[in-house]
Write an enzyme that holds these catalytic residues in place. Structure first.
Site, PDB file in Angstrom:
ATOM      1  N   THR A 174     -34.452 -10.070 -23.542  1.00  0.00           N
ATOM      2  CA  THR A 174     -34.463  -9.053 -24.597  1.00  0.00           C
ATOM      3  C   THR A 174     -34.467  -9.796 -25.929  1.00  0.00           C
ATOM      4  OG1 THR A 174     -32.056  -8.944 -24.835  1.00  0.00           O
ATOM      5  CG2 THR A 174     -33.040  -7.534 -23.156  1.00  0.00           C
ATOM      6  N   LEU A 214     -29.715 -12.237 -23.660  1.00  0.00           N
ATOM      7  CA  LEU A 214     -29.275 -11.339 -24.724  1.00  0.00           C
ATOM      8  C   LEU A 214     -29.129 -12.192 -25.980  1.00  0.00           C
ATOM      9  CD1 LEU A 214     -26.446  -9.450 -22.731  1.00  0.00           C
ATOM     10  CD2 LEU A 214     -28.883  -8.866 -22.901  1.00  0.00           C
ATOM     11  N   VAL A 262     -27.276 -16.550 -23.006  1.00  0.00           N
ATOM     12  CA  VAL A 262     -27.177 -16.300 -24.446  1.00  0.00           C
ATOM     13  C   VAL A 262     -28.425 -16.858 -25.119  1.00  0.00           C
ATOM     14  CG1 VAL A 262     -25.828 -16.700 -26.527  1.00  0.00           C
ATOM     15  CG2 VAL A 262     -24.658 -16.406 -24.316  1.00  0.00           C
ATOM     16  N   LYS A 263     -29.175 -15.953 -25.734  1.00  0.00           N
ATOM     17  CA  LYS A 263     -30.441 -16.350 -26.364  1.00  0.00           C
ATOM     18  C   LYS A 263     -30.143 -16.719 -27.815  1.00  0.00           C
ATOM     19  CE  LYS A 263     -35.159 -14.560 -26.119  1.00  0.00           C
ATOM     20  NZ  LYS A 263     -35.920 -13.314 -26.104  1.00  0.00           N
ATOM     21  N   VAL A 264     -30.513 -17.931 -28.197  1.00  0.00           N
ATOM     22  CA  VAL A 264     -30.153 -18.446 -29.524  1.00  0.00           C
ATOM     23  C   VAL A 264     -31.419 -18.931 -30.232  1.00  0.00           C
ATOM     24  CG1 VAL A 264     -28.764 -20.167 -30.755  1.00  0.00           C
ATOM     25  CG2 VAL A 264     -27.923 -19.219 -28.598  1.00  0.00           C
TER      26      VAL A 264
END
Ligand code: E4P
Length: 215
Positions: free
Chosen positions: A27, A56, A82-84
């Protein structure tokens, strides 16, 4: 190659999961904004549906804030990644999250050296945005090949997620160059099934079958 669905639309995810080909989901803030729903509700439903990694994305800009956001997101479910975004503060946070055993997906990646830095910081996944590069006259898939070569040279375990995919030809190229994962919209995922000769072939078989004596 693993296939991820790139959306926050829960109905689309539910349908694609029912096809039995979805290995994970990605996402981003734009996808979540399009739903018009609260992120927490959307995330909970996606995590209930998808049996695999679910990225996310963080939306803060300093390492301490990103780390806190990452910890909060990771607490939602063991499948959370965890999308960074790729930036100095982001990669500092990626290293800290990696030290805590939290998986990360470094996003908005456009150069092989950015991907090298992300791997050095312990990123679990790297997301090169192929379609956005193609759109400005560069080759997105060349970037994927370069990242693959660099990671192989040094034995980095970071997995490549080919992202910002626009059409099935991108998925084909990703598979041919041996990318581990490709994430795509519901529409592109659906197109992977299609071929006009398949439709014509099925129709012909059914017409012929109708002439076969039954009973
Ligand atoms: C991938 O993880 C991203 O969510 C996505 O592919 C973003 O790219 P796009 O908005 O250009 O499709």
């Amino acid at each position: 190659m693993k296939l991820f669905i790139d959306t926050a639309d829960v109905a689309q995810i539910r349908e694609a999961v029912s096809w039995g080909i979805v290995d994970g989901a990605t996402t981003n803030p734009t996808h979540v904004a399009k739903t018009g729903r609260k992120p927490a509700d959307v995330y909970r439903e996606i995590l209930d549906l998808v049996n695999g990694p679910v990225s996310l994305e963080t939306v803060t800009l300093t390492a301490p804030e990103i780390i806190q956001e990452g910890r909060d997101l990771a607490r939602l479910h063991s499948n959370v990644v965890v999308k960074v975004p790729l930036m100095k503060e982001g990669l500092k946070a990626v290293a800290a999250l990696a030290a805590e055993g939290i998986k990360t997906n470094v996003t908005v990646t456009f150069s092989p050296l950015q991907a090298l830095l992300a791997a050095k910081c312990g990123a679990t996944y790297i997301s090169p945005f192929v379609g956005r590069l193609d759109a400005v006259g560069h080759s997105g898939m060349d970037l994927v090949r370069q990242i693959k070569a660099i990671y192989a040279n040094y034995g980095f375990k970071t997995e490549i997620i080919v992202a910002a995919v626009r059409h099935p030809a991108h998925v084909l190229e990703a598979a041919l160059c041996g990318a581990g994962i490709c994430t795509m919209s519901f529409e592109v995922l659906k197109q992977l099934y299609d071929h006009p000769l398949t439709d014509a072939g099925i129709e012909m078989f059914l017409q012929d079958w109708a002439t076969v004596p039954k009973g």
